[in-house]
Write a protein that holds these residues in place. Sequence first.
Motif, short mmCIF file in Angstrom:
data_model
loop_
_atom_site.label_atom_id
_atom_site.label_comp_id
_atom_site.label_asym_id
_atom_site.label_seq_id
_atom_site.Cartn_x
_atom_site.Cartn_y
_atom_site.Cartn_z
N LEU A 9 0.81 -1.21 0.00
CA LEU A 9 0.00 0.00 0.00
C LEU A 9 0.85 1.27 0.00
CD1 LEU A 9 -2.79 -1.04 2.53
CD2 LEU A 9 -2.99 -0.86 0.04
N GLU A 10 2.06 1.16 0.52
CA GLU A 10 2.98 2.31 0.54
C GLU A 10 3.80 2.42 -0.74
OE1 GLU A 10 5.19 1.60 4.09
OE2 GLU A 10 3.70 2.58 5.39
N GLY A 11 3.56 1.51 -1.68
CA GLY A 11 4.28 1.57 -2.95
C GLY A 11 5.62 0.90 -2.94
N ASN A 12 5.91 0.11 -1.89
CA ASN A 12 7.18 -0.60 -1.80
C ASN A 12 6.93 -2.09 -1.55
OD1 ASN A 12 8.99 1.81 -1.84
ND2 ASN A 12 7.87 2.27 0.05
N PRO A 13 6.31 -2.77 -2.51
CA PRO A 13 5.96 -4.18 -2.30
C PRO A 13 7.20 -5.04 -2.09
CG PRO A 13 5.75 -3.59 -4.62
CD PRO A 13 5.96 -2.30 -3.88
N ILE A 14 7.03 -6.05 -1.24
CA ILE A 14 8.10 -7.01 -1.00
C ILE A 14 8.11 -7.99 -2.18
CG2 ILE A 14 8.96 -8.81 0.55
CD1 ILE A 14 7.39 -7.46 2.80
N PRO A 15 9.24 -8.22 -2.80
CA PRO A 15 9.29 -9.22 -3.89
C PRO A 15 8.74 -10.55 -3.42
CG PRO A 15 11.35 -7.98 -3.78
CD PRO A 15 10.56 -7.60 -2.56
N ALA A 16 7.97 -11.19 -4.27
CA ALA A 16 7.29 -12.43 -3.90
C ALA A 16 8.24 -13.46 -3.31
CB ALA A 16 6.56 -12.99 -5.12
N GLU A 17 9.44 -13.54 -3.88
CA GLU A 17 10.39 -14.55 -3.42
C GLU A 17 10.95 -14.23 -2.04
OE1 GLU A 17 12.64 -11.71 -6.19
OE2 GLU A 17 10.69 -12.71 -6.09
N ASP A 18 10.77 -12.99 -1.57
CA ASP A 18 11.30 -12.57 -0.27
C ASP A 18 10.24 -12.53 0.82
OD1 ASP A 18 13.79 -12.26 -1.42
OD2 ASP A 18 13.52 -10.12 -1.81
N ILE A 19 8.99 -12.77 0.47
CA ILE A 19 7.91 -12.72 1.46
C ILE A 19 8.00 -13.92 2.39
CG2 ILE A 19 5.43 -12.85 1.85
CD1 ILE A 19 5.01 -11.26 -0.68
N GLU A 20 8.10 -13.64 3.69
CA GLU A 20 8.08 -14.68 4.70
C GLU A 20 6.68 -14.76 5.26
OE1 GLU A 20 10.54 -16.04 8.72
OE2 GLU A 20 11.04 -14.19 7.65
N LEU A 21 6.05 -15.93 5.13
CA LEU A 21 4.66 -16.07 5.55
C LEU A 21 4.50 -15.83 7.04
CD1 LEU A 21 3.52 -19.19 3.50
CD2 LEU A 21 3.25 -16.79 2.93
N GLY A 22 3.32 -15.39 7.42
CA GLY A 22 3.04 -15.16 8.82
C GLY A 22 3.34 -13.74 9.23
N GLY A 23 2.97 -13.41 10.47
CA GLY A 23 3.06 -12.04 10.96
C GLY A 23 4.43 -11.67 11.48
N ASN A 24 5.46 -11.82 10.66
CA ASN A 24 6.80 -11.40 11.05
C ASN A 24 7.01 -9.93 10.73
OD1 ASN A 24 8.26 -14.06 11.83
ND2 ASN A 24 7.17 -14.53 9.94
N ARG A 25 5.95 -9.14 10.94
CA ARG A 25 5.96 -7.71 10.66
C ARG A 25 4.85 -7.09 11.51
NH1 ARG A 25 4.42 -10.83 6.60
NH2 ARG A 25 6.49 -10.72 5.73
N PRO A 26 4.82 -5.77 11.64
CA PRO A 26 3.77 -5.15 12.47
C PRO A 26 2.36 -5.46 11.94
CG PRO A 26 5.54 -3.60 12.04
CD PRO A 26 5.81 -4.79 11.17
N GLY A 27 1.41 -5.52 12.88
CA GLY A 27 0.02 -5.69 12.51
C GLY A 27 -0.58 -4.38 12.04
N LEU A 28 -1.80 -4.44 11.53
CA LEU A 28 -2.48 -3.28 10.95
C LEU A 28 -3.75 -2.97 11.71
CD1 LEU A 28 -2.20 -4.32 7.19
CD2 LEU A 28 -0.60 -2.89 8.48
N ILE A 29 -4.17 -1.69 11.68
CA ILE A 29 -5.46 -1.30 12.22
C ILE A 29 -6.21 -0.47 11.19
CG2 ILE A 29 -4.51 0.73 13.42
CD1 ILE A 29 -6.69 0.23 15.57
#
Length: 298
Positions: free
Chosen positions: A210-230
């Motif tokens: 959403l911020e225009g800086n998508p994580i490359p598909a091959e680098d996405i680590e599944l699960g909430g290893n990042r901040p949650g959203l509200i």
Amino acid sequence: MAPIYDDSGKLHVFMSAIPNDGNWTKDSKIVHYTAKSPEGPYTFVDITFASNTLTYHNPQISQVNDTYVLVYLLKSRETPNINQEIGIATSKSLDGPWKESPYNPIIKASGTQKDGANIIHASNPTFLKDKNGKFRIYYKSISDAFGTNWNREISLAMSDNIEGPYENYQENPLISYADKGLDIEDCYAFYYKDSYYMIVEDRKGVKNMLEGNPIPAEDIELGGNRPGLIYKSEDGIHWGKPEVGYKTNEQYFGDKLARTERPHILWKNGEPEYLFLACHDEDPSAGFFVKIEGWIPE
């Protein structure tokens, strides 16, 4: 942990419990603990729900007037993992007895969405009473719109009665990034200061996209290893762009980064007091809570 205070100020929590040699898709049950404060110590009270044929998982607890409402993931031990559904139970006391709805599973792994896709999964519910006095259950849904690329979305079902029956909103899903191959889950919804809010786990970097800086598909680590959203909404149907809803265990405590999920708020006198989170860290406590201080929603 799904936390709530009783009328005397005692803290009650309901949570999933899985045997060390078991599997949550077959062997999970819901258990009940109490404490004088979030810091503990916690005392085991009882096994609230368990079954030889069903697994009970991921509870969320609410209160409507003199009635306590428990919603949870409900799944037959024999069905494939994708076929999860939702149940609801009520009680006049947090110590029970609990009465399961005669309409259970109140939200089934069936039906269609606005695009005609088939709903094949309904789980991880969160319950609230809306501003019109009706009852809503927001939940994680999965459809077959993209074949077996099962991206998690957020959907809604509503009822005039707590016990149901519940009807799916015709324009489900409410929040979806499935067309971008991304997803969110573990919604916790609440109505506060004339607005609806929803906290979710960001599983694949929705915020980055959403911020225009998508994580490359091959680098996405599944699960909430990042901040949650509200998210915030005026009607609980149309949701705007999310902000950070909670941080990671690494950001809070300097621990080794682990998946943080299942947000729940502990309310006190109508105000959010603590945020409870499950965490797949190396500490066997498997979760943490943080104090909510000075949150003034815009």
